[in-house]
Design a protein around this motif. Structure first.
Motif, mmCIF file in Angstrom:
data_model
loop_
_atom_site.group_PDB
_atom_site.id
_atom_site.type_symbol
_atom_site.label_atom_id
_atom_site.label_comp_id
_atom_site.label_asym_id
_atom_site.label_seq_id
_atom_site.Cartn_x
_atom_site.Cartn_y
_atom_site.Cartn_z
ATOM 1 N N LEU A 99 1.007 -1.097 0.080
ATOM 2 C CA LEU A 99 -0.056 0.267 -0.273
ATOM 3 C C LEU A 99 0.968 1.325 -0.236
ATOM 4 N N PHE A 100 1.997 1.525 0.633
ATOM 5 C CA PHE A 100 2.584 2.368 0.509
ATOM 6 C C PHE A 100 3.178 2.988 -0.153
ATOM 7 N N LYS A 101 4.140 1.847 -0.942
ATOM 8 C CA LYS A 101 4.607 1.799 -1.908
ATOM 9 C C LYS A 101 3.820 2.465 -3.047
ATOM 10 N N LYS A 102 2.514 2.053 -3.171
ATOM 11 C CA LYS A 102 1.291 2.615 -4.305
ATOM 12 C C LYS A 102 1.359 3.982 -4.154
ATOM 13 N N GLN A 103 1.266 4.187 -3.206
ATOM 14 C CA GLN A 103 1.058 5.646 -2.763
ATOM 15 C C GLN A 103 1.916 6.200 -2.690
ATOM 16 N N ILE A 104 3.173 6.389 -2.719
ATOM 17 C CA ILE A 104 4.282 6.399 -2.814
ATOM 18 C C ILE A 104 4.775 6.958 -4.788
ATOM 19 N N ALA A 105 4.797 5.830 -5.228
ATOM 20 C CA ALA A 105 4.091 6.218 -6.537
ATOM 21 C C ALA A 105 3.187 6.918 -6.934
ATOM 22 N N ALA A 106 2.293 6.780 -6.212
ATOM 23 C CA ALA A 106 1.620 7.759 -6.553
ATOM 24 C C ALA A 106 1.863 9.437 -5.844
ATOM 25 N N GLY A 107 2.867 9.492 -5.787
ATOM 26 C CA GLY A 107 3.040 10.886 -5.173
ATOM 27 C C GLY A 107 2.519 10.905 -4.030
ATOM 28 N N GLY A 108 1.888 10.672 -3.210
ATOM 29 C CA GLY A 108 1.734 10.608 -1.444
ATOM 30 C C GLY A 108 0.300 11.219 -1.837
ATOM 31 N N PRO A 109 -0.147 11.563 -0.452
ATOM 32 C CA PRO A 109 0.874 11.437 0.804
ATOM 33 C C PRO A 109 0.632 9.404 1.395
ATOM 34 N N VAL A 110 1.344 8.856 1.506
ATOM 35 C CA VAL A 110 1.537 7.998 2.890
ATOM 36 C C VAL A 110 0.511 8.232 4.062
ATOM 37 N N THR A 111 -0.244 7.150 3.630
ATOM 38 C CA THR A 111 -1.198 7.096 4.936
ATOM 39 C C THR A 111 -1.127 6.579 6.497
ATOM 40 N N VAL A 112 -1.043 6.781 7.303
ATOM 41 C CA VAL A 112 -0.533 6.399 8.648
ATOM 42 C C VAL A 112 -1.428 6.573 10.017
ATOM 43 N N THR A 113 -1.851 5.226 9.721
ATOM 44 C CA THR A 113 -3.004 5.554 11.096
ATOM 45 C C THR A 113 -3.025 6.665 12.444
ATOM 46 N N ASP A 114 -1.651 6.046 12.773
ATOM 47 C CA ASP A 114 -1.657 6.967 14.178
ATOM 48 C C ASP A 114 0.173 6.263 14.035
ATOM 49 N N ASP A 123 8.017 5.041 10.779
ATOM 50 C CA ASP A 123 8.735 5.271 11.043
ATOM 51 C C ASP A 123 9.341 4.234 9.336
ATOM 52 N N LEU A 124 8.091 2.722 9.237
ATOM 53 C CA LEU A 124 8.785 2.359 8.082
ATOM 54 C C LEU A 124 8.089 2.941 7.115
ATOM 55 N N ALA A 125 7.248 4.192 6.827
ATOM 56 C CA ALA A 125 6.764 4.467 6.140
ATOM 57 C C ALA A 125 7.790 5.452 5.500
ATOM 58 N N LYS A 126 8.303 6.217 6.781
ATOM 59 C CA LYS A 126 10.095 7.241 6.106
ATOM 60 C C LYS A 126 10.847 6.367 5.539
ATOM 61 N N ASN A 127 10.907 5.308 6.019
ATOM 62 C CA ASN A 127 12.341 4.280 5.648
ATOM 63 C C ASN A 127 11.902 4.415 4.090
ATOM 64 N N LEU A 128 10.117 3.954 3.702
ATOM 65 C CA LEU A 128 10.105 3.868 2.114
ATOM 66 C C LEU A 128 10.441 4.527 1.684
ATOM 67 N N ILE A 129 9.988 5.772 1.889
ATOM 68 C CA ILE A 129 10.107 7.018 1.258
ATOM 69 C C ILE A 129 11.272 7.575 1.043
ATOM 70 N N LYS A 130 12.687 6.856 1.514
ATOM 71 C CA LYS A 130 13.950 7.468 1.159
ATOM 72 C C LYS A 130 14.234 6.405 0.433
ATOM 73 N N LEU A 131 14.151 5.069 0.591
ATOM 74 C CA LEU A 131 14.419 3.762 -0.783
ATOM 75 C C LEU A 131 14.213 4.373 -1.683
ATOM 76 N N SER A 132 12.356 4.953 -1.752
ATOM 77 C CA SER A 132 12.227 5.105 -3.165
ATOM 78 C C SER A 132 12.954 6.586 -3.616
ATOM 79 N N GLY A 133 13.717 7.468 -3.509
ATOM 80 C CA GLY A 133 14.759 8.217 -3.547
ATOM 81 C C GLY A 133 14.049 9.534 -3.511
ATOM 82 N N TYR A 134 12.502 9.277 -2.004
ATOM 83 C CA TYR A 134 12.165 11.699 -2.536
ATOM 84 C C TYR A 134 12.201 11.672 -0.607
#
Length: 625
Positions: free
Chosen positions: A453-468, A510-521
């Motif tokens: 889900l996070f990868k799709k959201q990043i590919a779409a330009g965001g935002p990444v949705t986190v519940t809490d 933190d998982l969301a932030k790591n995925l964003i960094k790994l995607s080059g953003y």
């Protein structure tokens, strides 16, 4: 050059070297003697024949000498040494004595000329045939100057078609500082990474330490992200050991590398005794965990592997994959729904499996909150169907895949998985089959998990949705989870709930932030949006409840939970509620109660003018409608 021409050239060169080496040694030892003794001529002919014999044995004419290394040098030393040994025996037999000094000098000349003729071609290739124009290549730094780093460095320096220009190495070993690997310097330690990248204008970083712990990898990767250089990694040590990939198969860093756990060695002999030559059935074989269990089980050479699942396409895919990989076991795909008791019994009685891995389940928490009946029918009644059929058909071991959401559940999914564990533990008391459950947390990359889900959201330009922002979860990789499920099954005596050591929990943000960094953003580019907790979710998960804790590990990263008291009649009442068609919310509350969960009633399920309340464990919900 064709093989025939190459062979002829090498044989000609070797023949000249062999015929002249003894003569040269004789001239060096007796420079003023113009007569060549017959012994030298006979020895030269003997060396000629024996050299070509051992050159064939050690495949000296079939090696790619442009990539010559220590392995080729060893082959040369073996061939030359054995050739000289044959000549020594020949001299003793024919002439009654051995010309020791001449043979020693001959051995030295033989090695120098044979080895030199081969390695000169590599030197020529590396010096003149490689592409020297580095102006358009990315300046590259390797972290790790050990075996992995040197192998990657060698590949980069020898390859003329790579887009990377290796500048140097980074390594924390103080003994390697100021030294060079393949003529390239060790420029500093990891703590100096940002400075080295800036001074050397590094554009590309390769982390080349295959045995690196996950924690240390995370630290190094965070330092890399502080630079503008692209970061890649060489394969993990378990992938190298299994032969899946080579040491030079560089790839992008993945979130699994940062959040997965360090690999644990399996007790291969114990697992083999349980699975080798046996018939193994996997339910949910097309799912993320079920399909990986099939792959892992196939390594232990069962006689037959039965792939049971409800979705025909997913079963077709795993069947095709296993057959393509050429496993030795007979593969039997079975399309069946575990809710269909008669069908499951028929399959069990027909196939007579020795071991069952039960991975079929509904697992999506918010979706099951809206479909309580289906959660009970599949996760509880379906498990009961498979368990009873296993008992009836004489299965030796039954291993159920469970979840940490079964501990103090707040969702219908977690509660039904806890009830399924209770069914399994009850069956162990009344059956000769060994029934066990294995409990673990979130699996990285599995279907329905947060990472896709996070990868799709990043590919779409965001935002990444986190519940809490405070929500945490335990994570492990699919292969690791599956291997430990198989290991736990081999350790089972019956009735246990095995718990896998999940390491430290990870914040979802933190998982969301790591995925964003790994995607080059950057997080400023993509953004993170907090949406609030969904029905049935809780901020953190637990692996054992207070009354289940059993301190010691029975195997590295595997714990055994204590068996709790089971009221099977309460589970049968839940099944009766399903048959009666009671309201979803009423069913949900009852299942949560008997599973030991804390229940918050929904307003729409309450009688009029009643405030929202919490139902304590033990309250009878049979009258709540």
């Amino acid at each position: 050059m064709s093989y025939q021409k190459r062979l002829a050239a090498l044989v000609t060169v070797d023949s000249i070297i062999v015929l002249m080496s003894i003569v040269f040694s004789y001239m060096l030892l007796t420079p003023f003697n113009n007569v060549v003794p017959i012994a030298i001529i006979v020895s030269s002919l003997g060396l000629f024949v024996s050299h070509h014999l051992f050159a064939h044995v050690f495949k000296l004419y079939k090696r790619v000498w442009s990539y010559a290394s220590i392995y080729e040098l060893k082959a040369i030393l073996k061939a030359v040494t054995l050739s000289i040994a044959v000549v020594a025996v020949l001299q003793v037999v024919v002439f009654g004595s051995m010309y020791t000094r001449a043979l020693i000098v001959t051995w030295m000349l033989h090695v120098i000329f044979i080895g030199g003729s081969r390695f000169m071609w590599r030197m020529y290739r590396d010096t003149y045939l490689s592409t020297n124009d580095t102006s358009e290549k990315k300046r590259t730094l390797i972290i790790g100057a050990g075996f992995g780093g040197s192998m990657v460095g060698r590949q980069l320096t020898q390859s003329g078609n790579t887009e990377l220009n290796l500048v140097g190495y980074i390594d924390d070993d103080p003994n390697k500082q100021q030294l060079a690997v393949f003529d390239l310097p060790v420029l500093g330690t990891v703590n100096e990474l940002e400075t080295v990248v800036q001074l050397k204008k590094i554009e590309h970083i390769i982390i080349a330490i295959p045995s690196l712990s996950r924690e240390r990898l995370h630290e190094i990767f965070n330092r890399c992200t502080n630079t503008n250089a692209k970061t890649q990694i060489m394969p993990r040590v378990e992938d190298l050991a299994s032969g899946k990939v080579s040491v030079t198969a560089i790839r992008d860093v993945q979130v699994e590398d940062l959040l997965g756990r360090d690999p644990v060695e399996l007790d291969i002999s114990k697992i083999s005794n349980k699975l080798s030559g046996k018939t193994v059935l996997v339910t949910g074989a097309g799912g993320s965990i079920g399909s990986e269990i099939c792959r892992q089980v196939a390594n232990f050479k069962p006689a037959k592997l039965i792939l049971l699942g409800h979705g025909e396409n997913s079963i077709y895919e795993i069947e095709r994959e296993l057959k393509t990989n050429g496993i030795e076991a007979a593969i039997q795909p079975v399309i069946a729904d575990i809710q269909d008791r008669e069908r499951i019994e028929h399959v069990m009685m027909r196939e007579k499996p020795d071991v069952i891995y039960h991975a079929a389940a509904h697992k999506h928490v918010p979706l099951m909150e809206q479909n309580a009946h289906e959660a009970v029918k599949n996760n509880v009644m379906g498990t009961k169907n498979v368990a009873k059929a296993a008992d009836k058909s004489g299965v030796s071991a039954f291993v159920m895949v469970s979840t940490d959401k079964a501990v103090n559940p707040t969702s219908i999914m977690g509660a039904t998985k806890r009830l399924a564990e209770m069914v399994v533990q009850h069956m162990n008391k009344v059956s000769d089959t060994r029934f066990v459950a294995v409990r673990f947390g979130n699996v990285l990359g599995s279907r329905g998990s947060v990472i896709p889900l996070f990868k799709k959201q990043i590919a779409a330009g965001g935002p990444v949705t986190v519940t809490d922002p405070d929500m945490t979860r335990y994570f492990m990789t699919i292969p690791e989870a599956s291997r430990l499920v198989i290991q736990a099954g081999a350790l089972a005596d019956g009735g246990e709930i095995f718990v896998l050591d999940m390491g430290e929990p990870v914040k979802i943000v933190d998982l969301a932030k790591n995925l964003i960094k790994l995607s080059g953003y950057d997080t400023d580019d993509i953004g993170i949006k907090y949406t609030g907790m969904r029905p049935g979710e809780k901020l953190y998960e637990e692996l054992l409840s207070d009354d289940e804790v059993h301190g010691e590990q029975i195997y590295p990263q595997i714990y055994r939970g204590k068996t709790a008291a089971i009221d099977i009649s309460a589970i049968e009442r839940a099944e009766a509620y399903v048959a009666q068609g009671v309201a979803d919310l009423t069913l949900r509350e009852y299942v949560l109660e008997i599973a030991g969960g804390v229940i918050e009633r929904k307003e729409e399920s309450l009688p009029p003018k009643k405030e929202t309340s919490k139902i304590k464990v033990g309250q009878d919900l049979a009258v709540v409608k």
